[in-house]
Scaffold this motif. Sequence first.
Motif, short mmCIF file in Angstrom:
data_model
loop_
_atom_site.label_atom_id
_atom_site.label_comp_id
_atom_site.label_asym_id
_atom_site.label_seq_id
_atom_site.Cartn_x
_atom_site.Cartn_y
_atom_site.Cartn_z
N LYS A 54 -10.55 -4.82 -4.03
CA LYS A 54 -9.88 -3.81 -3.21
C LYS A 54 -10.91 -2.90 -2.55
O LYS A 54 -12.07 -2.89 -2.92
N GLY A 55 -10.46 -2.12 -1.62
CA GLY A 55 -11.32 -1.15 -0.95
C GLY A 55 -10.59 0.16 -0.78
O GLY A 55 -9.47 0.33 -1.27
N LEU A 56 -11.20 1.04 -0.09
CA LEU A 56 -10.63 2.36 0.14
C LEU A 56 -10.59 2.60 1.63
O LEU A 56 -11.53 2.26 2.34
N SER A 57 -9.49 3.15 2.09
CA SER A 57 -9.40 3.47 3.50
C SER A 57 -8.79 4.85 3.66
O SER A 57 -7.99 5.28 2.83
N ILE A 58 -9.18 5.53 4.69
CA ILE A 58 -8.67 6.87 4.96
C ILE A 58 -7.62 6.75 6.04
O ILE A 58 -7.87 6.19 7.11
N VAL A 59 -6.42 7.25 5.73
CA VAL A 59 -5.32 7.17 6.69
C VAL A 59 -4.82 8.58 6.99
O VAL A 59 -4.94 9.49 6.18
N ASP A 60 -4.28 8.73 8.15
CA ASP A 60 -3.74 10.02 8.58
C ASP A 60 -2.31 10.14 8.07
O ASP A 60 -1.45 9.33 8.42
N PHE A 90 -15.58 3.26 -6.41
CA PHE A 90 -15.84 2.16 -5.48
C PHE A 90 -16.16 0.86 -6.21
O PHE A 90 -15.69 -0.21 -5.82
N ALA A 95 0.84 -1.19 0.00
CA ALA A 95 0.00 0.00 0.00
C ALA A 95 0.88 1.24 0.00
O ALA A 95 1.80 1.36 0.79
#
Length: 104
Positions: free
Chosen positions: A64-70, A56, A3
């Motif tokens: 696959k998916g989507l994720s929000i990261v800091d 999406f 990733a």
Amino acid sequence: MAATPAPNPRMLGKAFKAERVALGLSQQAVAASAGARRQTIADLEAGRNVSVRTLFAALAALGKGLSIVDTRLDLDRIHLLRAEPRSPRRRSTSPTCRWPRLSV
């Protein structure tokens, strides 16, 4: 694949394409699975504007998916980024000359 952050649509498109190719899928196959046109998948891979729904659906077609990261700095660990403190530079009080001295 590992990733990696995709800070802009073009990088997201490149990452999407890399995943699609790694899975051995064609744009047409992804489009059919996502309920979109092949050109829409090409647009996504080129970093052009596509709907969030299409994004999406296309990601789901790849599993696959989507994720929000800091992505901000972790202020509790920022001290690890600092180098060892250096001693302050001293300015010489005597004038220095960059030209070689000539003996006359």
